[in-house]
Scaffold this motif. Structure first.
Motif, mmCIF file in Angstrom:
data_model
loop_
_atom_site.group_PDB
_atom_site.id
_atom_site.type_symbol
_atom_site.label_atom_id
_atom_site.label_comp_id
_atom_site.label_asym_id
_atom_site.label_seq_id
_atom_site.Cartn_x
_atom_site.Cartn_y
_atom_site.Cartn_z
ATOM 1 N N TRP A 144 -11.449 -1.474 2.318
ATOM 2 C CA TRP A 144 -10.663 -2.005 2.199
ATOM 3 C C TRP A 144 -11.819 -2.998 1.977
ATOM 4 O O TRP A 144 -11.312 -3.902 3.203
ATOM 5 C CB TRP A 144 -9.507 -2.116 3.037
ATOM 6 N N HIS A 180 -6.733 -1.043 -6.947
ATOM 7 C CA HIS A 180 -7.299 -2.187 -6.182
ATOM 8 C C HIS A 180 -6.341 -3.354 -6.775
ATOM 9 O O HIS A 180 -6.296 -2.983 -8.117
ATOM 10 C CB HIS A 180 -7.806 -2.915 -5.709
ATOM 11 N N CYS A 215 -5.762 -8.630 -1.821
ATOM 12 C CA CYS A 215 -5.390 -7.551 -3.314
ATOM 13 C C CYS A 215 -4.293 -6.786 -3.229
ATOM 14 O O CYS A 215 -3.159 -7.371 -2.116
ATOM 15 C CB CYS A 215 -6.245 -6.369 -2.161
ATOM 16 N N GLU A 217 -2.087 -4.889 -4.433
ATOM 17 C CA GLU A 217 -1.360 -3.091 -5.209
ATOM 18 C C GLU A 217 -1.964 -2.675 -4.170
ATOM 19 O O GLU A 217 -2.946 -2.286 -3.456
ATOM 20 C CB GLU A 217 -2.007 -2.490 -6.353
ATOM 21 N N TYR A 218 -1.086 -1.927 -3.299
ATOM 22 C CA TYR A 218 -1.015 -0.508 -2.490
ATOM 23 C C TYR A 218 -2.197 0.164 -2.115
ATOM 24 O O TYR A 218 -1.981 0.787 -3.582
ATOM 25 C CB TYR A 218 0.594 -0.513 -1.787
ATOM 26 N N CYS A 219 -2.850 0.292 -1.616
ATOM 27 C CA CYS A 219 -3.956 1.045 -1.781
ATOM 28 C C CYS A 219 -4.583 1.534 -0.068
ATOM 29 O O CYS A 219 -5.558 2.115 -0.232
ATOM 30 C CB CYS A 219 -5.345 0.147 -2.161
ATOM 31 N N HIS A 223 -4.298 -1.767 3.314
ATOM 32 C CA HIS A 223 -3.837 -2.491 2.148
ATOM 33 C C HIS A 223 -3.515 -4.349 2.647
ATOM 34 O O HIS A 223 -4.368 -4.712 1.863
ATOM 35 C CB HIS A 223 -2.987 -2.239 1.273
ATOM 36 N N MET A 226 -6.693 -6.207 2.904
ATOM 37 C CA MET A 226 -7.577 -6.614 1.756
ATOM 38 C C MET A 226 -7.428 -8.037 2.023
ATOM 39 O O MET A 226 -7.157 -7.740 0.516
ATOM 40 C CB MET A 226 -7.886 -5.445 0.823
HETATM 41 CU CU1 CUA Z 1 -6.779 -2.591 -1.823
HETATM 42 CU CU2 CUA Z 1 -4.523 -2.898 -1.601
#
Ligand code: CUA
Length: 398
Positions: A144, A180, A215, A217-219, A223, A226
């Motif tokens: 991340w 992401h 970031c 977007e759930y990653c 997340h 990040m």
């Molecule tokens: Cu990379 Cu959320």
């Protein structure tokens, strides 16, 4: 019309109470919207266009809300059942053609008012202006953290993207693993980094500044951890930064006079950039670029840290240009000591925080690869003295 609408009416009283409660709630929760990730304080043309569009949409929809809500409230009060009314329903009619046509035309007009600048805005943010002169930065998302490559300049950095002011920055958005999303709220809206797909966007900063980014977007597990930073500099300062970045990592002369108690003081652990830092983040960033005065560091400790960096296999994943480290799994650390944050902007880059990060990486950023593959997978074990040496070494990398 007959009677005036008065606050004695229960429906109105409830509505007014609800409105006041909402205003009080917004007031208590800091409605001023001045946080470091506020999208309403714009510092570049892309963010400005997007915020203008937001406000236009807000005013149009507010007008619809007030007009429709007003008519509805008026009708409810005016035509409500009154004491003594009989129960027979009123005459049923089919409607009013003129009003219906008027509403359709009116709604269409309002949609057009929003649609024209929206379509223009989409085209604006897709096309990097002055493409020949724009600086290309390739952004790659990792679980991340973010890697930033400058193909024209031949340099690479991580978690802090430095850009010149008043010049379009063309961003090539890539990911090494999952989806992401790149988001610098004060400079431009978010855009996804998609597997197997080349996305792009552009942004530009009006003046020198230090911007929080995230970031969006759930990653996966970390997340929310990040984050990254963007630093914008005057063109001459940017050129100087470029020169420093292109150089090999700094080497502290181990034969220099041993410093007395020169190890950086272990300050308090600051999670997420503390108040003192927020006073002038850009000045803080500039201070981080300055090399320590000759003899002010513990050269022997740094040399030991450099050795540990190799013997503990840190160099298998991290690159430190000029120091026999060429790993490309984790962030490039060649000039790590000049960055303001550690662990993808989770912590301020202080010796205490770095100590925490190297001792308990999973506690700072759960699930991260350094912990999962290195500490657990390869059973890397660091004593407290090892960590002290690594901290001194890493912070010396200006
Ligand atoms: Cu990379 Cu959320």
């Amino acid at each position: 019309m007959g009677r005036l609408i008065s606050l004695r009416h229960p429906t109105l009283r409830k509505t007014a109470a609800l409105g006041l409660a909402a205003i009080a709630f917004l007031g208590c929760t800091g409605f001023q919207m001045s946080g470091p990730q506020s999208t309403l304080l714009t510092e570049g043309p892309v963010a400005r266009m997007q915020t203008d569009l937001f406000y236009l949409t807000l005013w149009v929809t507010l007008f619809i809300f007030v007009a429709v809500g007003g008519v509805l409230a008026y009708a409810q009060i005016k035509f409500r059942a009154k004491p003594g009314d009989d129960d027979t329903p009123p005459d049923q009619s089919h409607g009013h053609p003129l009003i219906e046509i008027g509403l359709i035309v009116g709604s269409t007009l309002l949609l057009v008012i929003i649609a024209i600048p929206t379509v223009k805005g989409i085209a604006y943010q897709e096309d990097t202006p002055d493409r020949e002169n724009a600086l290309v930065v390739r952004v790659t998302g990792y679980q991340w953290w973010f890697k930033f490559e400058y193909p024209e300049l031949g340099l690479v950095t991580a978690n802090e993207m430095v850009i010149p002011t008043n010049r379009p920055i063309h961003l090539e958005l890539r990911t090494i693993d999952v989806i992401h999303s790149f988001w610098v709220p004060r400079l431009a809206g978010k855009k996804d980094l998609m597997p197997n797909r080349a996305n792009h966007m552009w942004l530009q900063a009006d003046q020198p500044g230090y911007y929080w980014a995230q970031c969006a977007e759930y990653c996966g597990e970390s997340h929310a951890n990040m984050k990254f930073r963007v630093v914008s500099l005057d063109p001459t300062d940017f050129e100087a930064w470029t020169k420093r970045q292109l150089a090999d990592a700094r080497t502290v002369d181990a034969t220099a006079a041993p410093a007395s108690g020169a190890q950086p003081a272990a300050g308090t652990v600051v999670r997420d950039a503390g108040a003192s830092f927020d006073v002038s983040p850009l000045a803080h960033w500039q201070a981080m670029q300055v090399e320590p005065a000759a003899g002010s560091e513990d050269a022997a400790l740094i040399a030991r840290g450099h050795e540990l960096f190799k013997t503990k296999s840190c160099n298998a994943c991290h690159a430190v240009k000029g120091h026999d480290a060429m790993g490309n799994i984790g962030p490039d650390l060649t000039h790590f000591g000049s960055r303001t944050t550690v662990a993808a902007a989770m912590l301020d880059n202080t010796s205490a925080n770095l100590h925490l990060w190297l001792t308990d990486p999973n506690g700072v950023k759960p699930g991260n690869i350094m912990w999962k593959q290195g500490y657990v997978g390869y059973n890397i074990q660091l004593t407290s003295a090892d960590v002290d040496a690594l901290v001194a070494y890493l912070l010396s990398l200006k």
